[in-house]
Design an enzyme around this catalytic site. Sequence first.
Site, PDB file in Angstrom:
ATOM      1  N   MET A   1       0.842  -1.156   0.100  1.00  0.00           N
ATOM      2  CA  MET A   1      -0.131  -0.188  -0.231  1.00  0.00           C
ATOM      3  C   MET A   1       0.524   1.066   0.256  1.00  0.00           C
ATOM      4  O   MET A   1       1.365   1.490   1.010  1.00  0.00           O
ATOM      5  CB  MET A   1      -0.980  -0.112   1.096  1.00  0.00           C
ATOM      6  CG  MET A   1      -1.552  -0.762   1.421  1.00  0.00           C
ATOM      7  SD  MET A   1      -2.709  -1.045  -0.096  1.00  0.00           S
ATOM      8  CE  MET A   1      -2.457  -3.061  -0.567  1.00  0.00           C
ATOM      9  N   CYS A   2       1.057   1.641  -1.170  1.00  0.00           N
ATOM     10  CA  CYS A   2       1.870   3.221  -1.260  1.00  0.00           C
ATOM     11  C   CYS A   2       2.091   3.962  -2.210  1.00  0.00           C
ATOM     12  O   CYS A   2       0.883   3.845  -2.934  1.00  0.00           O
ATOM     13  CB  CYS A   2       3.480   2.155  -1.161  1.00  0.00           C
ATOM     14  SG  CYS A   2       2.611   0.330  -2.008  1.00  0.00           S
ATOM     15  N   GLY A   3       2.874   4.894  -2.278  1.00  0.00           N
ATOM     16  CA  GLY A   3       3.350   6.001  -3.572  1.00  0.00           C
ATOM     17  C   GLY A   3       4.030   5.291  -4.491  1.00  0.00           C
ATOM     18  O   GLY A   3       5.299   4.925  -3.655  1.00  0.00           O
TER      19      GLY A   3
ATOM     20  N   VAL B   1       6.737   5.354  -0.944  1.00  0.00           N
ATOM     21  CA  VAL B   1       6.614   5.474  -0.099  1.00  0.00           C
ATOM     22  C   VAL B   1       5.348   4.565   0.374  1.00  0.00           C
ATOM     23  O   VAL B   1       5.312   4.578  -0.189  1.00  0.00           O
ATOM     24  CB  VAL B   1       6.112   6.698   0.384  1.00  0.00           C
ATOM     25  CG1 VAL B   1       6.969   8.178  -0.704  1.00  0.00           C
ATOM     26  CG2 VAL B   1       4.419   6.920  -0.777  1.00  0.00           C
TER      27      VAL B   1
END
Lengths: 298, 649
Positions: A1-3, A147
């Site tokens: 789960m991230c960017g 991130v």
Amino acid sequence: MCGIAGIFFKKAETNPTLGQALVDMLDGCQHRGLDSTGFALYENTFKGLRLRFIVDDDAGATVARVKAALAEQGAKLVNEKREGASFVVEVEYDGEIRPFAYAMEHAAKLVSIGSALDIIKDVGTAHDLDRIYGIKSIAGSHGVGHVRLATESEVKPEAAHPFWATGFSDVAIVHNGQITNYWKMRRRLEARGFEFRTDNDSELIAVYLADKLAQGETLELALEQSVDDLDGVFSFLVSTKDGIGFAKDRLAAKPMVMFENDDLVAIASEEVSLNRLFPGRPLSTTEPAPGTFRTWSR
Amino acid sequence: MVTLDLAQIPVRDANEALRAAAARGEDIEIVNPDARHHLGVGLVAPVTVKIRGSAGYFCAGLSHGARFEIESNVGWGVGDSLYAGSVVVGGNASAIAGVALRGGEIVIKGNTGSRAGQVMKAGTLLCCGNASFLAGYMMYGGRIIILGDSGERVGEDMSGGAIYVGGKVQSFGADAKLGEMTPEEDADIRAFLNKYGIAFEGEFQKIVNAGTKLRYGVNEPIARPLPYTVAEGTYWNAKVAEDIHAKAMIGRYRIRGYGAAKTVPHFNDIALKIDPERIQAASDALASVNLKTKLGDRSGAKPLELSMPVLIAPMSYGALSKSTKIALARASKLAGVVENTGEGGMLPEQRAEAGQLIYQCLSGRLGWNIHDMLKADCLEIYISQGAKPGLGGQLMAKKVTKELAAVRGIPEGIDLRSPSRHPDIMGADDLVIKVEEFREATGYKKPISIKMGAGRVRDDIKIAYKDGFDFVQLDGMQGSTGAASTEVLENMGIPTLAAIQEALDGLKEIDAGDDMPIVFMGGVKDGVDAVKALALGASAVAMGTAALIAGGCISCMQCHVGNCVVGIATQDPEHEERYKIDVQAKAIARYLEAVRWQIATLTKALGYTDFRQLSRKDLVALTPEAAAITGLPYDPDYFPVEHLLTEVA
């Protein structure tokens, strides 16, 4: 789960703004994950190979083990540096990378090996990492960043992204999503002798792609096959010594936006990251279509 | 005209300034937006907002009456749940443009991403370029106009409304077909295009619902089911035969209401380490034990104030009759606890009767709107339910009356199957942006909670913590439901005790401390269960089934049919008439008082003056299974204390 975020400078071999650009882009989407941040930067300034390790509390012993293992593998230590949670060495080494990498991993947690690639990742935000590792001042040709909001695994530096394609020089990946046929794919690769350091699906994508590259396939072809072979939801960026690429699943559940001009291509989870490179300027962006891939290289 | 510069101020300040300017009737210009999220969310005023650049996620979301003009692109969910007003986007729109649109007009001059108009109910969404796949996915009403090409599976599982495509249609979705276009419709679309100055000469194809999936084909025989006690002890028993007979008739899974009938380790299998003699001495505990508590101030919002650590569990107007919802609301106020709307929107009567009300947002966004958000005391994002984790709500056609359909914004008389996931919550990363949207829309004043059915609790609870929820409502498999497949009810959930333990372990792993309260539910029958849950680590418990039974439910498990003989699980006026709101509200309130007395008495009998002093040290497991699940010491010498409480009372 991230960017995720990535940038490729089309013209310059070394662009002084590489680190700054990635810090800005990741800061733009930091809300997608505050646990940890990471960068894969291609600098083209190393003399030999650069290896970066995570060192735990007992740093002295780890460093000693790394040095002993290097000597055993016949790698000549040229430079060494303790930096944040990591220990970095530059070595002269002519042998095969994969056995070397596996041997070094037994000495300490190995983050990356590259003749241009350096992966810097740690717990904290993009700005936290910049303060410790001086990311903004790093120049280079291209890079990717990530991130992370940890969901299934722990919050520690080695669980942060990007992931290096363990055993292959200069290949890294940042990924947003979840590969649901992870174990099936992993067993296939393990049966062929590959070792995995984590249970993270991003490491799997990196090894999967690097294996294809090592067999002489182009990055483009490797990405095309990945869209068919990988099951789940994903948007990922891959980087090699020469360039970057992306692939996106057919469900398009994970976002990806890109901007391209004569000088650069920038790709990120959200447009807000791209806009950080061009403040105050509306950008003509595109979203890669579901089930597509693309590469840029020099 | 007020100018707000996002290079100078954060979005939160800008949204506040925007609302203040709009309240004065002034138009607003936003410069340097740089694709930031949540611009203009929750704006309820007929002003013009010009955004000079690109906007991020949920631009103009949850607004009513304003005119938004965005020069360049927008991110996910432009015009989310827009009630009225207009949004004109000069560039492209990312995924789920016009999601849950409830009215108003959205015009995208460029292309739209996937799932445009998902679960929209009314209004018009115009895409001047090409639309990616699944446009009109699960739409309930309104119209989508696509001047360019449409991607794969257009109109997938739509149940109402129409999609007009001017270009090529790559493929039709399930249960979508070509419809007849009338000259009036065509003229109406062209007038709409004219109004926005858009030239289009081509012809349209109209796509509508094909009607093959709106209802279950064969209804289950309506018969009083055999009690589950006949299933005890034998294998080929009468209950198994009953199930086989029914499936042989309908050829699909069966549906019923209520909770799991299967026996799993539960609160009965743990006991309080209590000296029976102390119970007698504690019967006056109400005056001397503090049961008051607050929920929801983790982020600085105004918390819910509870006279005791008990809430009414979320149950919908739909599954339940309006009269039942009113009675629950009234009882919750009498007892000083909190009522919850459940899926399907807020009723004005319910809002008026409830002292404090949690307003739930579900995947289908049924009855979800900014006005009721502003009236709520707490907003809750429902991810799933203990009885059927991972699946959406089901409401059989008999209950989908005209009035109910209007509240939810859907066609009447369909077997309503809510989507299993939210359009805009694909992961923890999207969820954090959704939470922020709700905070922005309501000025950071309301607590935001998450309701999760027990699934991957250990991971999910960490996500809830990291995404900043004010509290969690965690629901185990013993929780009931208005309708679900029996296979799911009996076999899919995680038992409440196991869910509780996993949640506590998960939070411990990330050193979360007591920062985020958890409300446990799923088979909490009474104050004794409540005390056990509180001792395990709950901040409060929620009761649904127990409250219904207190208010007249006869536990026949036929909630899904819609012919509830006591007027609870029905929308039929003749049946509902049997339900006396005033009588049942008082009964529910009296039951809640009994629960209060039980909690106070047991707390005092354990030697405490505040329920927060309860801890795991006060508990033992009575069975090896319960000990293995909870990690409590196995000590079968203790016994349940319920009968002692009865004697005292």
